[in-house]
Design an enzyme around this catalytic site. Structure first.
Site, short mmCIF file in Angstrom:
data_model
loop_
_atom_site.label_atom_id
_atom_site.label_comp_id
_atom_site.label_asym_id
_atom_site.label_seq_id
_atom_site.Cartn_x
_atom_site.Cartn_y
_atom_site.Cartn_z
N TRP A 31 0.57 -1.11 -0.03
CA TRP A 31 -0.05 0.17 -0.02
C TRP A 31 0.86 1.50 0.05
O TRP A 31 1.61 1.56 0.99
CB TRP A 31 -0.94 -0.02 1.41
CG TRP A 31 -1.82 1.40 1.32
CD1 TRP A 31 -2.06 1.87 0.24
CD2 TRP A 31 -2.46 1.76 2.40
NE1 TRP A 31 -2.83 3.23 0.65
CE2 TRP A 31 -3.04 2.94 2.28
CE3 TRP A 31 -2.31 1.46 3.76
CZ2 TRP A 31 -3.73 3.91 2.79
CZ3 TRP A 31 -2.92 2.22 4.59
CH2 TRP A 31 -3.55 3.43 4.32
N ARG A 62 6.03 6.74 0.63
CA ARG A 62 7.43 7.06 0.00
C ARG A 62 7.27 8.63 -0.17
O ARG A 62 6.27 9.23 -0.53
CB ARG A 62 7.27 6.39 -1.36
CG ARG A 62 8.65 6.73 -2.09
CD ARG A 62 9.91 5.78 -1.68
NE ARG A 62 9.29 4.36 -1.95
CZ ARG A 62 9.67 3.59 -0.97
NH1 ARG A 62 10.04 4.11 0.29
NH2 ARG A 62 9.61 2.24 -1.19
N HIS A 118 16.39 4.44 -2.31
CA HIS A 118 15.85 4.50 -3.57
C HIS A 118 16.56 5.75 -3.94
O HIS A 118 16.86 6.70 -3.60
CB HIS A 118 14.27 4.79 -3.69
CG HIS A 118 13.61 3.86 -2.89
ND1 HIS A 118 13.24 3.63 -1.60
CD2 HIS A 118 12.90 2.73 -3.58
CE1 HIS A 118 12.64 2.83 -1.40
NE2 HIS A 118 12.10 2.08 -2.53
N LYS A 143 16.08 -3.35 1.03
CA LYS A 143 15.51 -3.20 -0.16
C LYS A 143 16.50 -1.94 -0.84
O LYS A 143 16.48 -0.61 -0.22
CB LYS A 143 13.95 -2.68 -0.61
CG LYS A 143 13.55 -2.32 -1.67
CD LYS A 143 12.30 -1.62 -1.76
CE LYS A 143 11.83 -1.34 -3.21
NZ LYS A 143 10.58 -0.55 -3.37
#
EC number: 4.2.1.10
Length: 225
Positions: A31, A62, A118, A143
């Protein structure tokens, strides 16, 4: 390898109208709450968790610094994660370590953290340092998702992942080379040591995502004797 698919409702109505049957082949539902106003997240949460009851859920908010849609202070960011954790207990909670490491100590009690990094601009030269630091905390999952500009970027990330998985076999990893040239990294998760790969149903949440039905078929082909 688990397949993760993101949902990105922009309102309570969109969350209520999600067709959960379209996500049956996904192993984990992410989600992406950052497509909402921050004040709406807890209002929409009951609809999301009810819609996908019994499924593994990854909660992610995010921020724009890491390719998302939301601007949050450290305090706001941690507050949202703690509220979701205390009320709904998702299987995984994404924490943007390098954007919010000043408040990381507040998250140490969480046993379901996905420590993430990221970079939508490049595959940084210090990838080994990044993977090493994230791994040192032994989160539920590490990640790393970075932009690939050439074949070597993709091969480097795949090689780093394989190396770290060999040295830290108990740690779960997800590494992704974003962009068209990086699509191959989404297909080789089992080879490189990534535990997950991200697919899409409809709209993509990151560049280079492959439709879920195609990913499922590719996984079946790769697993055939």
């Amino acid at each position: 390898m688990k397949l993760v698919v993101s949902i990105m409702p922009r309102s309570l109505e969109e969350a209520q109208q999600l067709d959960s049957s379209r996500y049956e082949d996904a192993d984990v539902i992410e989600w992406r709450a950052d497509f909402l106003e921050k004040s709406e997240i807890l209002t929409v949460a009951p609809a999301v968790f009810e819609k996908f009851a019994g499924r593994e859920i990854l909660f992610t908010s995010r921020t724009r610094a890491e390719g998302g849609e939301m601007e949050l202070t450290n305090e706001e960011y941690v507050g949202i994660l703690k509220d979701i954790q205390s009320i709904y207990h998702p299987d995984y909670i994404d924490f943007e370590y390098y954007s919010h490491r000043e408040v990381f100590e507040e998250m140490l009690e969480f046993s379901n953290l996905v420590l993430s990094y990221h970079n939508f601009q490049e595959t940084p030269e210090n990838m080994m340092e990044i993977l090493s630091e994230l791994t040192s905390f032994s989160p539920k999952l590490v990640k790393v998702s970075v932009m690939a500009h050439n074949e070597q970027d993709v091969l480097d990330l795949m090689n780093y992942t394989r190396g770290f998985k060999t040295l830290n076999p108990e740690q779960e990893y997800v590494t992704i080379s974003m962009g068209k040239i990086g699509k191959i990294s989404r297909l080789t998760a089992d080879l490189t040591g990534s535990s997950w790969s991200y697919a899409r149903v409809g709209e993509e949440s990151a560049p280079g995502q492959i439709p879920l039905e195609n990913m499922r078929r590719i996984r079946e082909l790769l697993n055939e004797d």
